[in-house]
Write a protein that holds these residues in place. Structure first.
Motif, short mmCIF file in Angstrom:
data_model
loop_
_atom_site.label_atom_id
_atom_site.label_comp_id
_atom_site.label_asym_id
_atom_site.label_seq_id
_atom_site.Cartn_x
_atom_site.Cartn_y
_atom_site.Cartn_z
N HIS A 188 -19.51 -0.09 23.16
CA HIS A 188 -20.64 0.58 23.81
C HIS A 188 -20.42 2.09 23.93
O HIS A 188 -21.37 2.86 23.84
N ILE A 189 -19.18 2.52 24.15
CA ILE A 189 -18.91 3.97 24.21
C ILE A 189 -19.13 4.60 22.83
O ILE A 189 -19.78 5.64 22.70
N ALA A 190 -18.60 3.96 21.79
CA ALA A 190 -18.79 4.49 20.43
C ALA A 190 -20.27 4.49 20.06
O ALA A 190 -20.79 5.45 19.47
N ALA A 191 -20.98 3.41 20.44
CA ALA A 191 -22.42 3.32 20.14
C ALA A 191 -23.20 4.39 20.90
O ALA A 191 -24.14 4.99 20.36
N ALA A 192 -22.82 4.63 22.16
CA ALA A 192 -23.49 5.66 22.96
C ALA A 192 -23.33 7.03 22.30
O ALA A 192 -24.29 7.79 22.18
N ALA A 193 -22.10 7.32 21.85
CA ALA A 193 -21.85 8.60 21.19
C ALA A 193 -22.66 8.70 19.89
O ALA A 193 -23.30 9.72 19.62
N GLU A 194 -22.64 7.62 19.12
CA GLU A 194 -23.33 7.63 17.82
C GLU A 194 -24.85 7.77 18.00
O GLU A 194 -25.51 8.53 17.28
N ALA A 195 -25.39 7.06 18.98
CA ALA A 195 -26.83 7.10 19.22
C ALA A 195 -27.26 8.48 19.75
O ALA A 195 -28.32 9.00 19.39
N MET A 196 -26.43 9.06 20.62
CA MET A 196 -26.73 10.42 21.09
C MET A 196 -26.66 11.41 19.93
O MET A 196 -27.48 12.33 19.83
N ALA A 197 -25.68 11.22 19.04
CA ALA A 197 -25.58 12.08 17.86
C ALA A 197 -26.84 11.95 17.00
O ALA A 197 -27.39 12.96 16.52
N LEU A 198 -27.32 10.72 16.84
CA LEU A 198 -28.56 10.49 16.07
C LEU A 198 -29.74 11.21 16.73
O LEU A 198 -30.47 11.96 16.08
N ALA A 278 -8.20 13.55 15.07
CA ALA A 278 -8.72 14.92 15.10
C ALA A 278 -8.19 15.71 16.28
O ALA A 278 -8.54 16.88 16.46
N GLY A 279 -7.35 15.07 17.11
CA GLY A 279 -6.72 15.80 18.20
C GLY A 279 -7.33 15.58 19.58
O GLY A 279 -6.98 16.27 20.53
N PHE A 280 -8.24 14.59 19.68
CA PHE A 280 -8.92 14.39 20.96
C PHE A 280 -8.40 13.16 21.72
O PHE A 280 -9.08 12.68 22.64
N GLY A 281 -7.24 12.66 21.35
CA GLY A 281 -6.74 11.40 21.91
C GLY A 281 -6.58 11.41 23.41
O GLY A 281 -6.72 10.37 24.06
N ARG A 282 -6.27 12.56 23.99
CA ARG A 282 -6.04 12.61 25.43
C ARG A 282 -7.25 13.12 26.19
O ARG A 282 -7.19 13.32 27.40
N GLU A 283 -8.35 13.36 25.48
CA GLU A 283 -9.60 13.72 26.17
C GLU A 283 -10.31 12.44 26.63
O GLU A 283 -9.95 11.33 26.24
N ASP A 284 -11.32 12.63 27.44
CA ASP A 284 -12.13 11.49 27.88
C ASP A 284 -12.67 10.73 26.68
O ASP A 284 -12.97 11.32 25.64
N ASP A 285 -12.82 9.41 26.83
CA ASP A 285 -13.22 8.59 25.69
C ASP A 285 -14.59 8.98 25.12
O ASP A 285 -14.89 8.70 23.95
N ALA A 286 -15.43 9.65 25.93
CA ALA A 286 -16.72 10.12 25.42
C ALA A 286 -16.55 11.17 24.33
O ALA A 286 -17.49 11.45 23.56
N ALA A 287 -15.33 11.73 24.21
CA ALA A 287 -15.06 12.72 23.15
C ALA A 287 -15.11 12.11 21.76
O ALA A 287 -15.02 12.83 20.76
N VAL A 288 -15.26 10.78 21.67
CA VAL A 288 -15.46 10.15 20.36
C VAL A 288 -16.69 10.77 19.67
O VAL A 288 -16.80 10.74 18.44
N ILE A 289 -17.60 11.37 20.44
CA ILE A 289 -18.77 12.00 19.82
C ILE A 289 -18.37 13.21 18.96
O ILE A 289 -19.10 13.61 18.05
#
Lengths: 312, 312
Positions: A188-198, A278-289
């Motif tokens: 759901h987090i990955a989908a939220a990021a992907e859908a917001m990107a769309l 890409a270097g975002f491993g320690r950021e909040d999981d929403a950074a998957v966007i």
């Protein structure tokens, strides 16, 4: 039926955001609590709150008959229980291990068997709810174990949790249900990021998207909770990208054991892995966007947009 | 400012579950309504409810100045507007087309330009909420269009919808936000099926999974709404697998236009495509879980388990 030991403190191993919250909630409930962490400054912080602390699980084992494990993964569970300064060798027979890390159900089952062989009880007890609910004693616990284990852990569980799901009488069931939750949370987090990107790529205002989707059939707990981090460009880690790299890898590993193909979780895992790469491993999981941003013309909301707009 | 035409009925083209509901809600609001559908028995059903009906969009155009399109896809929109018996040629100048099907935003934009060139107004107005809310006039509408279009459509929109989101002043924005919703809805249904398959494969009781997940961070609107279909083994289509084959293909097509890679939606699309390929295309979209059943040792809940348990 239970063997009485002279020791009766509750030990908490791992004083990170979740473990410190749990240890504090146990203290507040009036239980004698001993904290254990590799970091001296973290131990000091717990002492400053009125707790006691020790440096190694072995020291903790000598004084506790209930031990709550709030470490990060199975490797750390293995180390703090069976490593050189591990707790198991020092715990009195009949003592209880409450294991809270998200681990593979197969690991939880096997751990239960090993602790039984060592004369100990175990609750398979992954937790959910975040640091704030840990601190206030309002976690959800997805748990399984014997009647004796629940009886011995009752006071600690009551102090930690608002809801204790009892999912079976042996370790494994608690971790299984937690894994289903993590599958969904990660997707759901990955989908939220992907859908917001769309949506943003199509030129839709991101705040409007949030408003409409949270009132529509596309909503999820995670969409509602994580998208505000994207809108504010605040990637301070409440839960980090690397946690879902870990947990979706457990989903993948468990699917392999079961020979169950899970392509949706697999695609989400790859997006978190890419974010970490890409270097975002320690950021909040929403950074998957940011994976989508790096691979397209997408522009994300910037921090402090509101202030900037107000400037001359 | 608007051209007055002698005709003033509201036409509804496409009397499926959603269109029939909308037409009935418009009737109930006291509007003069003419329904149009290729099926004579469907037209008769609307007449039995007190409506009027015609067999072709061309006939309907002669009597309506607002036409609501509730067809399945862009091809049908094209046919009912511009085909041999299409509505556009017969509509009076200034008439309004309210287009409710889920279509590509690029198609909605181009349709708006073509209708403007033909002297007509258009609202890009995809709907959400299902047949029951259509019938009670409680849909959500994700819409965009000119002030003139909203003014002309106001009475119809008020009768159809509980919520009208106004997302922009030209066609395209409404379809864009609907597409974001369909991305999430499709991914969440596939994820719900996959996660339930994971949990049941690990031996967890499916009713227990539903209870725990709907109270946890893994919850989604779709998990909560669709998993009960799996628990009851009731795959009567409220919304069919093939709808998400269609809508996630629009997501894919739009990603291609934008050059935005969306692997999570792509994996969900493949699962719905597999479900359709396996023969479940016209079952409820929760039947996507049968893909997992066909490819593993998973046993799904059977229909009427409760009754069977009560039998000797």
């Amino acid at each position: 039926m239970q063997q009485q030991s002279p020791s009766s403190a509750v030990g908490v191993i791992g004083l990170g955001a979740m473990g410190m919250g749990i240890a504090s909630a146990l203290l507040e409930a009036g239980l004698p609590v001993i904290g254990c962490d590799v970091s001296a400054s973290t131990r000091d912080a717990f002492v400053a709150q009125g707790g006691r602390s020790v440096a190694t699980p072995a020291e903790l084992a000598a004084e506790c008959d209930v031990v709550v494990l709030v470490v990060v993964n199975a490797e750390q569970v293995e180390a703090v229980l069976f490593g050189e300064q591990g707790a198991v060798a020092g715990l009195a027979p009949g003592s209880l291990v409450i294991q809270c890390a998200t681990v593979a159900p197969s690991f939880a089952r096997s751990l239960g068997e090993r602790l039984t062989a060592a004369g100990l009880e175990m609750l398979d007890a992954p937790i959910s709810g975040g640091a704030a609910k840990a601190r206030s004693g309002d976690l959800s616990v997805m748990s399984s174990g014997s009647e004796a284990a629940y009886a011995k852990g009752q006071a600690a569980l009551e102090a930690m949790a608002a809801t204790v799901y009892r999912l079976g009488d042996t370790p494994g069931a608690g971790s299984s249900v937690k894994l289903v939750n993590q599958h969904l949370a990660g997707v759901h987090i990955a989908a939220a990021a992907e859908a917001m990107a769309l949506g943003m790529s199509m030129g839709i205002d991101p705040d409007t998207l949030y408003e409409v989707i949270t009132h529509s059939a596309g909503n999820s707990w995670m969409f509602e909770n994580r998208v505000p981090h994207i809108l504010k460009a605040d990637y301070t880690p409440l839960s980090a990208v690397d946690i879902f790299v870990k947990d979706l890898n457990i989903v993948h590993q468990t699917g392999r054991e079961l020979r169950l193909s899970m392509p949706v979780a697999a695609s989400a895992l790859q997006q978190f892995t890419a974010a970490s790469g890409a270097g975002f491993g320690r950021e909040d999981d929403a950074a998957v966007i940011k994976v989508y941003q790096r691979l397209s013309a997408l522009e994300l909301p910037a921090a402090n947009d509101a202030q900037r707009e107000g400037e001359p």
